[in-house]
Write an enzyme that holds these catalytic residues in place. Sequence first.
Site, PDB file in Angstrom:
ATOM      1  N   SER A  46       0.837  -1.177   0.097  1.00 36.60           N
ATOM      2  CA  SER A  46       0.003  -0.003   0.088  1.00 36.60           C
ATOM      3  C   SER A  46       0.900   1.204  -0.071  1.00 36.60           C
ATOM      4  O   SER A  46       0.826   2.144   0.944  1.00 36.60           O
ATOM      5  CB  SER A  46      -0.802   0.074   1.404  1.00 36.60           C
ATOM      6  N   HIS A 159      -3.456  -6.061   2.237  1.00 38.35           N
ATOM      7  CA  HIS A 159      -2.481  -7.123   2.797  1.00 38.35           C
ATOM      8  C   HIS A 159      -3.140  -8.371   3.044  1.00 38.35           C
ATOM      9  O   HIS A 159      -2.524  -9.374   3.438  1.00 38.35           O
ATOM     10  CB  HIS A 159      -1.967  -6.610   4.154  1.00 38.35           C
ATOM     11  N   GLU A 169      -4.690  -2.752   9.015  1.00 35.44           N
ATOM     12  CA  GLU A 169      -3.910  -3.038  10.323  1.00 35.44           C
ATOM     13  C   GLU A 169      -4.605  -3.006  11.528  1.00 35.44           C
ATOM     14  O   GLU A 169      -5.171  -1.677  11.836  1.00 35.44           O
ATOM     15  CB  GLU A 169      -2.623  -2.585  10.441  1.00 35.44           C
ATOM     16  N   GLU A 210       1.248  -9.419   6.764  1.00 36.55           N
ATOM     17  CA  GLU A 210       2.060  -9.210   7.819  1.00 36.55           C
ATOM     18  C   GLU A 210       1.953 -10.251   9.077  1.00 36.55           C
ATOM     19  O   GLU A 210       2.406  -9.716  10.396  1.00 36.55           O
ATOM     20  CB  GLU A 210       1.940  -7.842   8.531  1.00 36.55           C
ATOM     21  N   ASP A 247      -4.265   1.050  11.523  1.00 35.71           N
ATOM     22  CA  ASP A 247      -3.843   1.756  10.265  1.00 35.71           C
ATOM     23  C   ASP A 247      -4.869   1.277   9.208  1.00 35.71           C
ATOM     24  O   ASP A 247      -4.765   0.365   8.650  1.00 35.71           O
ATOM     25  CB  ASP A 247      -2.715   1.091   9.962  1.00 35.71           C
ATOM     26  N   GLU A 290      -3.503   5.498  12.279  1.00 33.16           N
ATOM     27  CA  GLU A 290      -2.539   6.142  11.210  1.00 33.16           C
ATOM     28  C   GLU A 290      -3.383   5.729   9.684  1.00 33.16           C
ATOM     29  O   GLU A 290      -4.301   5.172   9.622  1.00 33.16           O
ATOM     30  CB  GLU A 290      -1.395   4.790  10.981  1.00 33.16           C
ATOM     31  N   ASP A 317       1.487   8.112   7.223  1.00 32.33           N
ATOM     32  CA  ASP A 317       2.093   7.453   6.690  1.00 32.33           C
ATOM     33  C   ASP A 317       2.143   7.993   5.017  1.00 32.33           C
ATOM     34  O   ASP A 317       3.008   8.722   4.587  1.00 32.33           O
ATOM     35  CB  ASP A 317       1.690   6.090   6.878  1.00 32.33           C
ATOM     36  N   LYS A 342       9.315   5.375   7.695  1.00 36.22           N
ATOM     37  CA  LYS A 342       9.827   4.073   6.639  1.00 36.22           C
ATOM     38  C   LYS A 342      10.965   4.478   5.867  1.00 36.22           C
ATOM     39  O   LYS A 342      11.032   5.453   5.133  1.00 36.22           O
ATOM     40  CB  LYS A 342       8.732   3.619   5.883  1.00 36.22           C
ATOM     41  N   HIS A 370       8.208  -1.237   9.546  1.00 35.38           N
ATOM     42  CA  HIS A 370       8.488  -2.049   8.668  1.00 35.38           C
ATOM     43  C   HIS A 370       7.698  -1.952   7.495  1.00 35.38           C
ATOM     44  O   HIS A 370       7.017  -0.940   7.472  1.00 35.38           O
ATOM     45  CB  HIS A 370       8.404  -3.764   9.209  1.00 35.38           C
ATOM     46  N   LYS A 393       6.296  -0.340  14.676  1.00 34.08           N
ATOM     47  CA  LYS A 393       5.403  -1.627  14.299  1.00 34.08           C
ATOM     48  C   LYS A 393       6.126  -2.577  13.357  1.00 34.08           C
ATOM     49  O   LYS A 393       6.906  -1.941  12.531  1.00 34.08           O
ATOM     50  CB  LYS A 393       4.056  -1.077  13.660  1.00 34.08           C
TER      51      LYS A 393
HETATM   52  C1  LIG Z   1       3.405  -1.146   6.377  1.00 31.50           C
HETATM   53  C2  LIG Z   1       2.446  -0.659   5.582  1.00 31.50           C
HETATM   54  O1  LIG Z   1       2.289  -1.199   4.523  1.00 31.50           O
HETATM   55  P1  LIG Z   1       2.931  -1.177   3.149  1.00 31.50           P
HETATM   56  O2  LIG Z   1       4.346  -1.676   3.542  1.00 31.50           O
HETATM   57  O3  LIG Z   1       2.398  -2.245   2.247  1.00 31.50           O
HETATM   58  O4  LIG Z   1       2.858   0.271   2.503  1.00 31.50           O
HETATM   59  C3  LIG Z   1       1.597   0.619   6.056  1.00 31.50           C
HETATM   60  O5  LIG Z   1       1.057   1.065   5.306  1.00 31.50           O
HETATM   61  O6  LIG Z   1       2.038   1.016   7.050  1.00 31.50           O
HETATM   62 MG   LIG Z   2       0.299   2.677   6.991  1.00 40.73          MG
END
Ligand SMILES: C=C(OP(=O)(O)O)C(=O)O
Ligand SMILES: [Mg+2]
Length: 430
Positions: A46, A159, A169, A210, A247, A290, A317, A342, A370, A393
């Site tokens: 995503s 996911h 999530e 995940e 999330d 999130e 994010d 990230k 992650h 996370k």
């Molecule tokens: C970890 C996530 O998913 P992705 O790595 O698929 O963006 C997220 O959206 O926070």
């Molecule tokens: Mg996210």
Amino acid sequence: MTQIDTTIRSIHAREILDSRGNPTVEAEVTLACGAMGRAASPSGASTGVHEALELRDGVIGRYNGKGVQRPVSLINGEIRDALTGLDAGGQQAVDEALIRLDGTANKENLGANSTLAVSMAVARAAAAAAGRRLWEYLGDPTEPLLPVPAMNILNGGVHANWQGPDFQEYMIAPYGAPTFAEALRWGAEIYHALKTLLKEKGYSTGVGDEGGFAPAVSSNTEPLDLIVAAIERAGYRPGQEIGIALDPASSSFYTDGAYELRTEGLTLDAAGMVDRYRELADTYPIVSIEDGLAEDDWDGWKLLNDAIGDRVELVGDDLFVTNVNRIERGIREGTANAVLIKPNQIGTVTETIAAVRLAHKNSWGAMVSHRSGETVDTFIADFTVAMRTGHLKAGAPARGERVEKYNQLLRIEEEAGNAARYAGRKGFIR
Ligand SMILES: C=C(OP(=O)(O)O)C(=O)O
Ligand SMILES: [Mg+2]
């Protein structure tokens, strides 16, 4: 005493597989003193549209166009040539060389997957040369702060291939535990309790990307009821000891001003979503949301922050993509109170550190994360402790590539000994 020579002598990259069976890049950096650092880039599903570019071959055939031969040859060519001879002990100068070599705002020439693998490997090599652990090397070793793990125990959205809830999530945050090790144990116990509960209710216990379960629930609130029941069944107190973090990853169900909650046959505008989140925060022990609104819905974010930002951590994010320019706008306009971090959204260790520092300087939260496509690389575990972010996370407390981050935090807590502090409730600033 002879000085250890931390000059970069060689760089080598190869293609490896990530947890989804897609190819990704691993880099090795060797220094004149013989120290070596290895690191691998993760990959999102995503992904935000404003993220730095993840460079792939794009040619249908090899891994259906997802190959990474180009990033690999860029590292083994241009990047190696530019970085060989630089001092790995100067992370910022090395990262600046990468940024200069790429020459674009979004790593469009080299790809953030190429630059990040190299940048992290440089840090690892320099830490090894200095005889220090990565968390010590990256931060202040006298103040190691172990994060609250936000463990994603129920997966939805992309996911879970849209078989589960719309929200991506559902995470548990054991902030009431006395140590990280205890927090992880509590989380694993709740994960198992949830599995038993799902079985009893006749749901599938298959998992998403995940590692969280991905049951075909009939609403986006049902997972919250299931999780509260699992927390209680495992013997813990929701709200007092365990918080819930969400999330929704709402960019993935948003088009032209409309949020489509497919599971519930409902379409809401931003104000409708804000009402929904307010209700959820009133009903469940939710400490963090999130991407409650979409990646360019700045007005919607502001509405949400005005409504519940005083009591819930609101983490951007896709909105901020670990990019200081976007975070600065968020701070200026008051659109959130925390940022997801990230490293592969921006592409170097130095830029990732800048994002965390900007958040902290403005009393915002910074939650390290992650990606849904992971490797066993544990850089983010050490990074979280070094930056004292207080929470991270890394998926479910199950599946090798997820637990490896948590297991590394167990090692760090042990290594830090009496100096180790567990962030606890303060990990979530609100
Ligand atoms: C970890 C996530 O998913 P992705 O790595 O698929 O963006 C997220 O959206 O926070
Ligand atoms: Mg996210």
